[in-house]
Scaffold this motif. Structure first.
Motif, PDB file in Angstrom:
ATOM      1  N   THR A  72       0.828  -1.217   0.000  1.00 30.33           N
ATOM      2  CA  THR A  72       0.000   0.000   0.000  1.00 30.33           C
ATOM      3  C   THR A  72       0.860   1.263   0.000  1.00 30.33           C
ATOM      4  O   THR A  72       0.418   2.311  -0.450  1.00 30.33           O
ATOM      5  CB  THR A  72      -0.946   0.037   1.217  1.00 30.33           C
ATOM      6  OG1 THR A  72      -0.166  -0.227   2.375  1.00 30.33           O
ATOM      7  CG2 THR A  72      -2.043  -1.005   1.100  1.00 30.33           C
ATOM      8  N   SER A  73       2.111   1.152   0.475  1.00 25.20           N
ATOM      9  CA  SER A  73       2.983   2.332   0.546  1.00 25.20           C
ATOM     10  C   SER A  73       3.683   2.624  -0.779  1.00 25.20           C
ATOM     11  O   SER A  73       4.482   3.556  -0.870  1.00 25.20           O
ATOM     12  CB  SER A  73       4.048   2.103   1.614  1.00 25.20           C
ATOM     13  OG  SER A  73       4.804   0.939   1.290  1.00 25.20           O
ATOM     14  N   CYS A  74       3.410   1.842  -1.801  1.00 27.92           N
ATOM     15  CA  CYS A  74       4.117   1.973  -3.078  1.00 27.92           C
ATOM     16  C   CYS A  74       3.253   2.744  -4.076  1.00 27.92           C
ATOM     17  O   CYS A  74       2.025   2.693  -4.031  1.00 27.92           O
ATOM     18  CB  CYS A  74       4.403   0.566  -3.604  1.00 27.92           C
ATOM     19  SG  CYS A  74       5.359   0.514  -5.125  1.00 27.92           S
ATOM     20  N   ARG A  75       3.914   3.451  -5.006  1.00 22.07           N
ATOM     21  CA  ARG A  75       3.198   4.138  -6.092  1.00 22.07           C
ATOM     22  C   ARG A  75       3.730   3.647  -7.427  1.00 22.07           C
ATOM     23  O   ARG A  75       4.848   3.131  -7.509  1.00 22.07           O
ATOM     24  CB  ARG A  75       3.406   5.653  -5.979  1.00 22.07           C
ATOM     25  CG  ARG A  75       2.703   6.271  -4.773  1.00 22.07           C
ATOM     26  CD  ARG A  75       3.022   7.751  -4.652  1.00 22.07           C
ATOM     27  NE  ARG A  75       4.453   7.975  -4.531  1.00 22.07           N
ATOM     28  CZ  ARG A  75       5.198   8.703  -5.369  1.00 22.07           C
ATOM     29  NH1 ARG A  75       4.643   9.307  -6.401  1.00 22.07           N
ATOM     30  NH2 ARG A  75       6.502   8.836  -5.192  1.00 22.07           N
ATOM     31  N   LEU A  76       2.922   3.860  -8.452  1.00 24.98           N
ATOM     32  CA  LEU A  76       3.306   3.400  -9.793  1.00 24.98           C
ATOM     33  C   LEU A  76       2.969   4.490 -10.804  1.00 24.98           C
ATOM     34  O   LEU A  76       1.871   5.059 -10.759  1.00 24.98           O
ATOM     35  CB  LEU A  76       2.532   2.115 -10.128  1.00 24.98           C
ATOM     36  CG  LEU A  76       2.874   1.344 -11.406  1.00 24.98           C
ATOM     37  CD1 LEU A  76       2.454  -0.115 -11.254  1.00 24.98           C
ATOM     38  CD2 LEU A  76       2.237   1.922 -12.649  1.00 24.98           C
ATOM     39  N   VAL A  77       3.935   4.786 -11.689  1.00 23.46           N
ATOM     40  CA  VAL A  77       3.659   5.714 -12.786  1.00 23.46           C
ATOM     41  C   VAL A  77       3.932   4.998 -14.099  1.00 23.46           C
ATOM     42  O   VAL A  77       4.943   4.317 -14.246  1.00 23.46           O
ATOM     43  CB  VAL A  77       4.478   7.026 -12.651  1.00 23.46           C
ATOM     44  CG1 VAL A  77       5.964   6.753 -12.605  1.00 23.46           C
ATOM     45  CG2 VAL A  77       4.157   7.977 -13.790  1.00 23.46           C
ATOM     46  N   THR A  78       2.992   5.114 -15.016  1.00 22.29           N
ATOM     47  CA  THR A  78       3.125   4.429 -16.296  1.00 22.29           C
ATOM     48  C   THR A  78       2.841   5.419 -17.413  1.00 22.29           C
ATOM     49  O   THR A  78       1.935   6.256 -17.299  1.00 22.29           O
ATOM     50  CB  THR A  78       2.207   3.187 -16.353  1.00 22.29           C
ATOM     51  OG1 THR A  78       2.339   2.587 -17.645  1.00 22.29           O
ATOM     52  CG2 THR A  78       0.738   3.493 -16.077  1.00 22.29           C
ATOM     53  N   VAL A  79       3.647   5.363 -18.484  1.00 20.61           N
ATOM     54  CA  VAL A  79       3.605   6.393 -19.533  1.00 20.61           C
ATOM     55  C   VAL A  79       3.272   5.768 -20.884  1.00 20.61           C
ATOM     56  O   VAL A  79       3.890   4.774 -21.289  1.00 20.61           O
ATOM     57  CB  VAL A  79       4.963   7.131 -19.618  1.00 20.61           C
ATOM     58  CG1 VAL A  79       4.850   8.307 -20.585  1.00 20.61           C
ATOM     59  CG2 VAL A  79       5.419   7.608 -18.252  1.00 20.61           C
ATOM     60  N   GLU A  80       2.306   6.373 -21.561  1.00 22.59           N
ATOM     61  CA  GLU A  80       1.843   5.853 -22.851  1.00 22.59           C
ATOM     62  C   GLU A  80       1.730   6.989 -23.869  1.00 22.59           C
ATOM     63  O   GLU A  80       1.133   8.027 -23.580  1.00 22.59           O
ATOM     64  CB  GLU A  80       0.481   5.146 -22.678  1.00 22.59           C
ATOM     65  CG  GLU A  80      -0.204   4.722 -23.955  1.00 22.59           C
ATOM     66  CD  GLU A  80       0.639   3.793 -24.830  1.00 22.59           C
ATOM     67  OE1 GLU A  80       1.150   2.782 -24.327  1.00 22.59           O
ATOM     68  OE2 GLU A  80       0.799   4.102 -26.030  1.00 22.59           O
TER      69      GLU A  80
END
Ligand SMILES: C[S@@+](CC[C@H](N)C(=O)[O-])C[C@H]1O[C@@H](n2cnc3c(N)ncnc32)[C@H](O)[C@@H]1O
Length: 194
Positions: A72-80
């Motif tokens: 839960t403490s993690c974040r994710l960024v994804t680029v398209e």
């Protein structure tokens, strides 16, 4: 095998909606294989307090595997780059505030958010450049690799595969090739050590 995580199911539905193949077909982009997703999920699960990045979201299938497993403490960024796929992925993660879907070029957008604990290089970013965006101890994953044993006898990739050569030749990485259960596909994974 356990049911698909709900986010993965949503991404699969989004792929059908926008016509993005779930398996490699011809030369166009497709979602990563389920076993690649499971492999990414294993690594994402270890990213407590971390930041995960993905170059090339598609409709969010690989990200859905990672987001379903990450602490839960993690974040994710994804680029398209493709606007329609980015919009579809945003809908997949509409109820997941820890996931940021960015419409743009992965090289530029990921660079301004580094360092990452885990990066899935799957669209538009060269592995050699993307290693700089990992923190020491962070991991880089590339898919769409064919194990040498199942390559045709005359395949040039038997002697010269730029992805393999990069992973095993770059002194910043400790790398391995992991063959998937279908024995026809593998992923390359490297941990940044320098
Ligand atoms: C193989 S697909 C991604 C699949 C996705 N990672 C998954 O796990 O399902 C590659 C994607 O990269 C995108 N792409 C290509 N060049 C890009 C760039 N420079 N920046 C961001 N995305 C890019 C394509 O539009 C395509 O949707």
């Amino acid at each position: 095998m356990a049911d698909l995580p709900p986010l993965v199911q949503r991404a699969q539905d989004a792929a059908l909606e926008v016509g993005m193949p779930l398996r490699r077909e011809g030369t166009g982009p497709s979602c990563c294989l389920p076993d690649v997703g499971r492999f990414l999920a294993v690594l994402a699960a270890g990213c407590a307090d971390g930041l995960i990045g993905e170059a090339g979201t598609g409709v969010g299938y690989g990200s859905a595997w990672m987001a379903s497993a990450m602490p839960t403490s993690c974040r994710l960024v994804t680029v398209e780059l493709d606007e329609r796929r980015a919009a579809a992925a945003r809908r997949v993660f509409a109820d997941e505030p820890r996931v940021d879907v960015v419409h743009g070029d992965s090289s530029a957008e990921l660079a301004r958010r580094a360092p990452f604990d885990l990066l899935f290089a799957d669209g538009g970013s060269r592995p050699a450049t993307i290693v700089d965006l990992l923190r020491i101890g962070g991991r880089l994953v590339c898919d769409d690799v064919t194990p040498v044993d199942v390559l045709p006898a005359d395949s040039p990739y038997r002697d010269h595969d730029p992805k393999r050569e990069f992973f095993f030749g770059d002194p910043r990485l400790v790398a391995a090739e992991v063959v998937l259960p279908d024995l026809r596909n593998s992923v390359l994974v490297g941990t940044r050590v320098g």
